[in-house]
Structure formats: structure tokens, C-alpha cells
Design a protein around this motif. Structure first.
Motif, PDB file in Angstrom:
ATOM      1  N   GLU A 155       0.811  -1.215   0.000  1.00 39.92           N
ATOM      2  CA  GLU A 155       0.000   0.000   0.000  1.00 39.92           C
ATOM      3  C   GLU A 155       0.843   1.264   0.000  1.00 39.92           C
ATOM      4  O   GLU A 155       0.660   2.138  -0.835  1.00 39.92           O
ATOM      5  CB  GLU A 155      -0.934  -0.007   1.215  1.00 39.92           C
ATOM      6  N   CYS A 156       1.798   1.371   0.939  1.00 36.84           N
ATOM      7  CA  CYS A 156       2.546   2.626   1.082  1.00 36.84           C
ATOM      8  C   CYS A 156       4.009   2.515   0.680  1.00 36.84           C
ATOM      9  O   CYS A 156       4.685   3.536   0.530  1.00 36.84           O
ATOM     10  CB  CYS A 156       2.454   3.142   2.517  1.00 36.84           C
ATOM     11  N   THR A 180      -3.708  -0.885   9.089  1.00 33.43           N
ATOM     12  CA  THR A 180      -4.348   0.245   8.410  1.00 33.43           C
ATOM     13  C   THR A 180      -4.092   0.195   6.907  1.00 33.43           C
ATOM     14  O   THR A 180      -5.011   0.386   6.092  1.00 33.43           O
ATOM     15  CB  THR A 180      -3.836   1.581   8.979  1.00 33.43           C
ATOM     16  N   CYS A 181      -2.841  -0.092   6.518  1.00 25.77           N
ATOM     17  CA  CYS A 181      -2.512  -0.183   5.093  1.00 25.77           C
ATOM     18  C   CYS A 181      -3.243  -1.361   4.453  1.00 25.77           C
ATOM     19  O   CYS A 181      -3.720  -1.260   3.313  1.00 25.77           O
ATOM     20  CB  CYS A 181      -1.006  -0.327   4.906  1.00 25.77           C
ATOM     21  N   GLU A 182      -3.349  -2.475   5.183  1.00 26.04           N
ATOM     22  CA  GLU A 182      -4.079  -3.618   4.643  1.00 26.04           C
ATOM     23  C   GLU A 182      -5.539  -3.257   4.392  1.00 26.04           C
ATOM     24  O   GLU A 182      -6.112  -3.604   3.349  1.00 26.04           O
ATOM     25  CB  GLU A 182      -3.993  -4.810   5.598  1.00 26.04           C
ATOM     26  N   ALA A 183      -6.156  -2.535   5.344  1.00 22.38           N
ATOM     27  CA  ALA A 183      -7.557  -2.148   5.203  1.00 22.38           C
ATOM     28  C   ALA A 183      -7.748  -1.197   4.021  1.00 22.38           C
ATOM     29  O   ALA A 183      -8.717  -1.328   3.254  1.00 22.38           O
ATOM     30  CB  ALA A 183      -8.048  -1.502   6.488  1.00 22.38           C
ATOM     31  N   ARG A 184      -6.821  -0.234   3.849  1.00 22.65           N
ATOM     32  CA  ARG A 184      -6.918   0.694   2.726  1.00 22.65           C
ATOM     33  C   ARG A 184      -6.789  -0.046   1.397  1.00 22.65           C
ATOM     34  O   ARG A 184      -7.526   0.218   0.440  1.00 22.65           O
ATOM     35  CB  ARG A 184      -5.819   1.750   2.834  1.00 22.65           C
ATOM     36  N   PHE A 185      -5.838  -0.976   1.330  1.00 24.54           N
ATOM     37  CA  PHE A 185      -5.632  -1.746   0.111  1.00 24.54           C
ATOM     38  C   PHE A 185      -6.876  -2.579  -0.208  1.00 24.54           C
ATOM     39  O   PHE A 185      -7.326  -2.636  -1.358  1.00 24.54           O
ATOM     40  CB  PHE A 185      -4.413  -2.651   0.275  1.00 24.54           C
ATOM     41  N   GLU A 187      -9.944  -2.032   0.659  1.00 32.11           N
ATOM     42  CA  GLU A 187     -11.043  -1.165   0.232  1.00 32.11           C
ATOM     43  C   GLU A 187     -10.892  -0.779  -1.235  1.00 32.11           C
ATOM     44  O   GLU A 187     -11.854  -0.849  -2.016  1.00 32.11           O
ATOM     45  CB  GLU A 187     -11.078   0.088   1.098  1.00 32.11           C
ATOM     46  N   ARG A 188      -9.669  -0.399  -1.628  1.00 36.74           N
ATOM     47  CA  ARG A 188      -9.452  -0.025  -3.032  1.00 36.74           C
ATOM     48  C   ARG A 188      -9.610  -1.226  -3.950  1.00 36.74           C
ATOM     49  O   ARG A 188     -10.151  -1.119  -5.051  1.00 36.74           O
ATOM     50  CB  ARG A 188      -8.053   0.582  -3.197  1.00 36.74           C
ATOM     51  N   GLU A 191     -13.290  -1.898  -4.415  1.00 38.16           N
ATOM     52  CA  GLU A 191     -13.903  -0.890  -5.286  1.00 38.16           C
ATOM     53  C   GLU A 191     -13.568  -1.168  -6.749  1.00 38.16           C
ATOM     54  O   GLU A 191     -14.428  -1.064  -7.632  1.00 38.16           O
ATOM     55  CB  GLU A 191     -13.408   0.504  -4.894  1.00 38.16           C
TER      56      GLU A 191
END
Length: 205
Positions: A155-156, A180-185, A187-188, A191
Motif C-alpha cells: 500500500e505505502c 491500516t494499510c491492509e484495510a486501505r488496500f 477497500e481499493r 472498489e
């Protein structure tokens, strides 16, 4: 396992240079026992740092083979499927997928009929365009620098330590420096997957 210590790195260097190297020989090099090396290799495979052991056969050395570089532009939403299909296609030596929906394959074919090769490998309706170049030479390095052996967050881009996590999406394993990075990844990814599903549904209507 997310953070690699120096022993892990040295084991990877030795295996990268010769995947057939006996664990007993690696053990002598890194100061461990054979079973300890085997356990570390098992953990590296479980963490998807080592994907597989294979023989790198240069098909272009076979009689009647033409070495080619095939650069395929893929319709949106189909790059992953095309990458997977070409990875398994007869004659493929190496294949890469870029972020801009292009798949590049180094192939060795009995002739230069790339159109037929693509038709045999995948559904060509998802191919927008492709370019073909005859390879004059190719080489692959066995060098692994310390910087190359640091696991990066999908992610980052930060280095993944023992505090990191890992998860599978679409059959591939990804590693993250934090939840947090896992959750953001995730989600994207969801989507994007939803968008592709809607597009496919509209095309089929």
C-alpha cells in the motif's frame, strides 16, 4: 514472517544463485544445521517470499525457435487474466504486468506467428493492441542486494517488519506494514473489483 534477518537474506542469495544447492551446504555457509535451514526455507515459502523452485530453461536455444518480446495492451479490467493466461502459455519464458494495463511477455516460438500464439493462449477480444520485437539478446542477473531483500508494503511502500500483516487478494499474496494499510488496500481492491463487475455486466447486457 515479514522481517528478514541477515541469515534469511544469505539463504535467499544462495538459493537464488543455485536453487538445487543442498540444505546441508547452505547450513555450512550460514552457520546453522540442515533442519534449521529447511525450517527457514519453509517459513520463507509460507510468507510467499519464495514462490517456487524451478529450472530456468532458455527455450531460444532449441532448434527453430524465435525469441520475441510481445507487448500487449489490454482492455480495462482484464490485465490480471491476460497476465495469468500468458504465464501458462506454451513458449513463455518470462511475463510482466504493468500498472497501465499492459502485459509484456518474453517468449520463444517455433515461428513468429504471435497472432496464433495469442489466440491459443487467451480470449483476444480483450486485447486492444500488441507490438512484437525480435530479441537480439537477453540476460538475467542473479544479484540480490540487501535493499532488494526488504519486504515492501503493497500500500505505502514502507518496509514491512514483524508488526506487519499479509493477505491474499485475487489469488496473490500481499504484505503490509500495518493493519491500516491492509484495510486501505482491501477497500481499493474491492472498489476496483466492483467496478470491473459492473462493466462486465453492462457489456453483457
Amino acid at each position: 514472517m515479514n522481517d528478514l534477518d541477515e541469515t534469511d537474506r544469505e539463504i535467499l542469495r544462495l538459493l537464488h544463485a543455485d536453487a538445487r544447492r543442498p540444505y546441508s551446504e547452505i547450513a555450512d555457509e550460514v552457520g546453522l544445521s540442515g533442519p534449521a535451514v529447511s525450517e527457514r526455507v519453509s517459513r520463507l515459502r509460507e510468507a510467499a517470499v519464495i514462490e517456487r523452485f524451478t529450472v530456468d530453461v532458455d527455450r531460444s536455444t532449441f532448434a527453430g525457435r524465435v525469441p520475441l518480446l510481445v507487448d500487449v495492451a489490454v482492455e480495462p479490467g482484464h490485465a490480471t487474466a491476460v497476465y495469468a493466461a500468458l504465464r501458462e502459455a506454451a513458449g513463455t519464458q518470462h511475463v510482466y504486468r504493468s500498472a497501465d494495463a499492459r502485459v509484456v511477455a518474453h517468449v520463444s516460438l517455433p515461428n513468429a506467428d504471435v497472432e496464433s500464439w495469442l489466440a491459443d493462449a487467451l480470449d483476444t477480444t480483450v486485447v486492444a493492441d500488441y507490438d512484437v520485437s525480435v530479441l537480439a539478446a537477453s540476460d538475467w542477473t542473479n544479484d540480490l542486494a540487501d535493499a532488494d531483500l526488504a519486504v515492501a508494503c503493497a500500500e505505502c511502500g514502507n518496509t514491512v517488519t514483524d508488526e506487519g500483516t499479509s493477505a491474499r487478494f485475487g489469488g496473490d499474496r500481499y504484505r503490509f506494514c500495518c493493519p491500516t494499510c491492509e484495510a486501505r488496500f482491501a477497500e481499493r481492491y474491492e472498489e476496483l473489483a466492483d467496478g470491473v463487475d459492473r462493466t462486465d455486466g453492462a457489456d453483457g447486457a
